[in-house]
Design a protein around this motif. Structure first.
Motif, PDB file in Angstrom:
ATOM      1  N   ARG A 106      33.598  29.855  38.166  1.00 19.62           N
ATOM      2  CA  ARG A 106      33.461  30.988  39.087  1.00 19.62           C
ATOM      3  C   ARG A 106      34.730  31.189  39.900  1.00 19.62           C
ATOM      4  NH1 ARG A 106      27.517  31.290  40.772  1.00 19.62           N
ATOM      5  NH2 ARG A 106      26.597  29.466  39.837  1.00 19.62           N
ATOM      6  N   ASP A 107      34.999  32.466  40.183  1.00 24.85           N
ATOM      7  CA  ASP A 107      35.937  32.800  41.238  1.00 24.85           C
ATOM      8  C   ASP A 107      35.335  33.993  41.979  1.00 24.85           C
ATOM      9  OD1 ASP A 107      36.670  35.188  39.971  1.00 24.85           O
ATOM     10  OD2 ASP A 107      38.510  34.380  39.140  1.00 24.85           O
ATOM     11  N   ASP A 108      36.113  34.713  42.749  1.00 31.20           N
ATOM     12  CA  ASP A 108      35.558  35.781  43.581  1.00 31.20           C
ATOM     13  C   ASP A 108      34.805  36.842  42.786  1.00 31.20           C
ATOM     14  OD1 ASP A 108      36.526  34.571  45.837  1.00 31.20           O
ATOM     15  OD2 ASP A 108      38.343  35.793  45.923  1.00 31.20           O
ATOM     16  N   THR A 109      35.352  37.275  41.672  1.00 33.16           N
ATOM     17  CA  THR A 109      34.752  38.389  40.939  1.00 33.16           C
ATOM     18  C   THR A 109      34.310  38.037  39.521  1.00 33.16           C
ATOM     19  OG1 THR A 109      36.920  39.147  40.174  1.00 33.16           O
ATOM     20  CG2 THR A 109      36.081  40.102  42.229  1.00 33.16           C
ATOM     21  N   VAL A 110      34.677  36.872  39.010  1.00 33.25           N
ATOM     22  CA  VAL A 110      34.405  36.533  37.611  1.00 33.25           C
ATOM     23  C   VAL A 110      33.584  35.255  37.507  1.00 33.25           C
ATOM     24  CG1 VAL A 110      35.442  35.994  35.371  1.00 33.25           C
ATOM     25  CG2 VAL A 110      36.559  37.625  36.883  1.00 33.25           C
ATOM     26  N   LEU A 111      32.575  35.300  36.633  1.00 32.35           N
ATOM     27  CA  LEU A 111      31.809  34.107  36.273  1.00 32.35           C
ATOM     28  C   LEU A 111      31.923  33.955  34.760  1.00 32.35           C
ATOM     29  CD1 LEU A 111      28.539  32.702  37.412  1.00 32.35           C
ATOM     30  CD2 LEU A 111      28.683  33.331  35.010  1.00 32.35           C
ATOM     31  N   THR A 112      32.252  32.759  34.315  1.00 32.84           N
ATOM     32  CA  THR A 112      32.339  32.479  32.885  1.00 32.84           C
ATOM     33  C   THR A 112      31.406  31.329  32.560  1.00 32.84           C
ATOM     34  OG1 THR A 112      34.657  33.174  32.880  1.00 32.84           O
ATOM     35  CG2 THR A 112      33.894  31.902  30.976  1.00 32.84           C
ATOM     36  N   LEU A 113      30.568  31.536  31.542  1.00 29.52           N
ATOM     37  CA  LEU A 113      29.629  30.529  31.057  1.00 29.52           C
ATOM     38  C   LEU A 113      30.109  30.107  29.672  1.00 29.52           C
ATOM     39  CD1 LEU A 113      26.843  29.098  31.480  1.00 29.52           C
ATOM     40  CD2 LEU A 113      25.826  31.049  30.290  1.00 29.52           C
TER      41      LEU A 113
END
Length: 111
Positions: free
Chosen positions: A10-17
């Motif tokens: 996660r960061d401020d605007t992006v989530l990666t699974l």
């Protein structure tokens, strides 16, 4: 951070699974959806992409959900070990992402 055997980046605007880190997109397709829970959406999309491509040997799904001005940009795809039919696999991902029943279910789940 990981959930079970999945990495949730996660960061401020992006989530990666993703199953593996570093994340690699050997194939992908994108769509836009209304705003909602990025994690809930990523998990549902990952399940449907996996079901659609589970016969693709060496496939490891990755879903990236980015918050944009118009809602969420979802990029689904992943890593594939070995040679694979890229155009057919990306077309299948695009079909899953654009299926109206999937989209409605994902939006309900992410609210």
């Amino acid at each position: 951070m990981s959930r079970g055997r999945w990495h949730i980046l996660r960061d401020d605007t992006v989530l990666t699974l993703a199953r593996r880190v570093p994340v690699r997109f050997d194939l992908s397709a994108s769509t836009r959806l209304p705003d909602g829970s990025r994690l809930q959406l990523a998990q549902q999309v990952r399940q449907d992409i996996w079901r659609a491509l589970q016969g693709l040997k060496g496939f490891t799904p990755v879903v990236r959900v980015e918050r944009v001005a118009s809602g969420l940009k979802v990029t689904a795809g992943g890593q594939v070990a070995g040679v694979f039919p890229r155009l057919q696999a990306e077309a299948r991902i695009a079909e899953v992402l654009e299926d109206p029943k999937n989209r409605a279910r994902w939006v309900r789940w992410a609210q």
